[in-house]
Design an enzyme around this catalytic site. Structure first.
Site, PDB file in Angstrom:
ATOM      1  N   GLU A  10     -25.866   3.018  33.069  1.00  0.00           N
ATOM      2  CA  GLU A  10     -25.333   3.890  34.115  1.00  0.00           C
ATOM      3  C   GLU A  10     -23.896   4.326  33.870  1.00  0.00           C
ATOM      4  OE1 GLU A  10     -26.283   0.690  34.365  1.00  0.00           O
ATOM      5  OE2 GLU A  10     -24.911  -0.494  35.596  1.00  0.00           O
ATOM      6  N   HIS A  49     -32.988   5.238  38.874  1.00  0.00           N
ATOM      7  CA  HIS A  49     -32.257   3.968  38.803  1.00  0.00           C
ATOM      8  C   HIS A  49     -30.814   4.192  38.341  1.00  0.00           C
ATOM      9  CE1 HIS A  49     -31.967  -0.457  38.219  1.00  0.00           C
ATOM     10  NE2 HIS A  49     -31.085  -0.090  37.300  1.00  0.00           N
ATOM     11  N   GLU A  50     -30.647   4.909  37.231  1.00  0.00           N
ATOM     12  CA  GLU A  50     -29.281   5.105  36.714  1.00  0.00           C
ATOM     13  C   GLU A  50     -28.444   5.923  37.687  1.00  0.00           C
ATOM     14  OE1 GLU A  50     -28.809   3.062  34.511  1.00  0.00           O
ATOM     15  OE2 GLU A  50     -30.895   2.799  33.908  1.00  0.00           O
ATOM     16  N   ASP A  75     -26.069 -11.891  28.651  1.00  0.00           N
ATOM     17  CA  ASP A  75     -27.240 -11.336  27.956  1.00  0.00           C
ATOM     18  C   ASP A  75     -28.344 -12.384  27.770  1.00  0.00           C
ATOM     19  OD1 ASP A  75     -26.182  -8.826  27.678  1.00  0.00           O
ATOM     20  OD2 ASP A  75     -25.502  -9.111  25.604  1.00  0.00           O
TER      21      ASP A  75
HETATM   22 ZN    ZN Z   1     -29.398  -1.070  36.527  1.00  0.00          ZN
END
Ligand code: ZN
Length: 616
Positions: A288, A312-313, A390
């Site tokens: 994003e 979503h982004e 991560d």
């Molecule tokens: Zn996201």
């Protein structure tokens, strides 16, 4: 940003901090060496040369300094694998060299950089070079791109990779604006999460400005053979020429999505919203980056059925980019809210049936994920310690976070909950927020105003306990019930009626086929619907995963090709995980992996090597 919100927010934050047991958000980020309570860096000026031969960025990062403590004489930053050649401070109207120290590397956090700033200066400049192995950059040779003419490079800074290409106070508790000058070979275009020109002269000299304050993980850069196509007066696509028309067609609904989101949650505050198509090795679905979302080409499916990823982004322009998690323990505040808003955008544009299918698919993914996660990693406000964010990536902050908000919506009613959310985005606009601050805000602005609907104990169960509460929503879809009925008939030799099916129905169908399905039935399905050669990357993924389980040989070549050409981790790692389950398949997978590895992003390499070479 209206001043009254600032004043209100400061007063409010002071109350929360005094009342709650939580420390200041600044002190809570275990993933950064920055000491924001001493010195902050609210503005960055980057000057970078992109060196494709050396796979390096070279240049300077110049910061404005704001001293929060009177006796601070050093600024602390994060770096990873950076070579620092010089540090300077602006003093007596000139740049003057100053001392700096790089600490021993920490495996997860990188190296702390401490720069002496004396007592008076308000600017520091760092001269540096990145490593060819920088974890936040991927370098592709011309042969690894579609047109084979130019190389390509792109960044992925979230969560803690900005420090591998910029010396920076790499904590989402900081917000900064930036300007940048970027040099590339002529004929190539550089773009950033900033104001990108729609009519660039390809002279290899580009400048950018990001006037809204953003957290460091949203600083982004890419350079390659890029062209631009406008979708509307505030949305354009940047892409390599081979895919520009397809992507612009695929995402034609983006302007309508912006309008729908503004109606629900208030103004879009980032000026333009553009989309950049990355090469297939991009490890995520999307990122994003503000004003310029980075998107995988695997969602350009030719049927517009995967555009919930764009929703979503875009949703992150409110949840995440506007209101930001203060640390990576609070990631659910970004991703849970974004998954919720994404689904509301999809419902608003395409109706309840489609939104419900997507919610149900997400819920299935979450249940699958939770089966292999340690219970402590199914907590929303997760305990990370100094583990790399991560390493604990899962659907929990996304879908469990989303279900929590669906739960609140169901309890309080849509109108009340929408008003609450809109106010939340206003009150915390351009700020970073911790889970403790969110809970205090929720208690005051939703629970207390609507007594006896949801208790704080219930909120705490959602946020701090593993798994899902017993009364959590369990999303189902009537459309999927219909698919299951058809499947039963088909397994007995009947015909499938799939003309109306979208990607969602196909995914549900394939994912729920009985594992004892006969090879005759596999072939029957493949011959009729050409699943092995599906151009839709998600449908192909689901089918190939089943093909591995069933040792369905006709899909082998496609599987190899799929793993060699796509690096989006969500699509490749479940395939490697499945292959690793038998010795023969593991051997085959390792061969394919070694061939694919040079084209994979560092993150995709790390994740899949853990699956294929667990002993190392
Ligand atoms: Zn996201």
């Amino acid at each position: 940003m209206a001043t009254k919100y600032n004043l209100k927010q400061w007063a409010y934050a002071a109350t929360v901090m005094a009342a709650a047991s939580s420390q200041s958000a600044w002190a809570e980020d275990a993933h950064s060496y920055a000491k924001l309570q001493e010195v902050t860096t609210p503005h960055l000026e980057l000057d970078l040369t992109v060196d494709f031969e050396g796979k390096q960025l070279r240049g300077t990062a110049t910061y404005d300094l704001v001293r929060k403590s009177d006796d601070a004489t050093t600024v602390h930053m994060d770096t990873r694998e950076l070579t620092i050649s010089k540090a300077e401070i602006w003093q007596d109207n000139a740049w003057q060299e100053t001392s700096f120290k790089l600490a021993e590397p920490h495996e997860t956090l990188g190296q702390e950089l401490t720069v002496s700033i004396g007592e008076a200066t308000d600017k520091v400049r760092i001269h540096y070079t990145t490593a060819p192995t920088a974890s936040g950059l991927q370098w592709l040779s011309p042969e690894q791109t579609k047109s084979v003419k130019f190389p390509f490079m792109f960044s992925q800074s979230q969560p803690i990779h900005a420090r591998s290409w910029i010396p920076i106070q790499d904590t989402p508790a900081l917000r900064l604006t930036y300007d940048a000058t970027v040099r590339t070979p002529a004929g190539m275009l550089a773009v950033m999460s900033a104001d990108n020109s729609l009519d660039p002269e390809l002279d290899g000299n580009y400048s950018f400005s990001m006037p809204q304050p953003i957290p460091p993980y949203l600083i982004a850069i890419a350079a390659g053979e890029l062209v631009v196509k406008e979708i509307s007066d505030n949305v354009a696509v940047f892409a390599e020429p081979y895919i520009i028309d397809d992507a612009a067609w695929e995402w034609a609904d983006t302007p309508a999505m912006i309008t729908a989101t503004e109606e629900m949650y208030g103004p879009y505050r980032w000026d333009r919203y553009d989309l950049l198509v990355l090469p297939p090795s991009f490890p995520f679905g999307g990122m994003e980056n503000p004003r310029l979302s980075f998107i995988t080409p695997t969602v350009v499916s030719g049927d517009r059925t995967l555009i919930n990823l764009i929703a979503h982004e875009l949703a992150h322009s409110w949840s995440g980019n506007l209101v930001t998690n203060a640390s990576w323990r609070d990631l659910w505040l970004n991703e849970g809210f974004t998954s919720y808003v994404e689904n509301r955008i999809m419902e608003s544009l395409f109706g309840e049936r489609r939104a419900q299918m997507e919610l149900a698919l997400g819920y299935q993914d979450l249940l699958d994920n939770m089966e292999r996660l340690a219970p402590k990693d199914t907590v929303l406000n997760i305990e990370l310690g100094t583990r790399h964010p991560d390493d604990v990536f899962s659907q929990v902050p996304y879908v469990k976070g989303q279900l929590f908000l669906v739960y609140l919506e169901n309890k309080f009613g849509r109108e009340t909950f929408d008003n609450f959310l809109r106010q939340y985005f206003d009150d915390f606009a351009f700020q970073s927020i911790s889970t403790a601050e969110f809970k205090a805000y929720l208690a005051r602005h939703l629970l207390a105003k609507n007594p006896d609907v949801v208790s704080m104990d219930k909120v705490n169960e959602w946020i701090h306990e593993p798994g899902l509460p017993a009364d959590a929503p369990k999303p189902t879809s009537n459309a999927f019930a219909e698919v299951e009925k058809q499947m039963q008939r088909w397994l007995k030799g009947g015909q499938l009626t799939t003309q109306e099916w979208t990607t969602h129905e196909w995914l549900h169908f394939i994912n729920n086929l009985p594992l004892d399905i006969s090879s005759v039935n596999m072939r029957r399905l493949d011959e009729q619907f050409n699943l092995t050669q599906s151009k839709n990357a998600e449908i192909a993924h689901a089918w190939l995963k089943l093909a591995i389980v069933k040792n369905y040989e006709p899909a082998r070549d496609r599987l190899r090709n799929y793993l060699l050409t796509i690096g989006r981790n969500k699509l490749v790692s479940p395939l490697y995980r499945e292959l690793a389950k038998t010795p023969d398949n593991l051997k085959w997978a390792r061969e394919v992996y070694q061939q694919a590895k040079p084209g994979y992003h560092p993150l995709t390499q790390t994740v899949n090597e853990a699956l294929l070479y667990p002993e190392q």
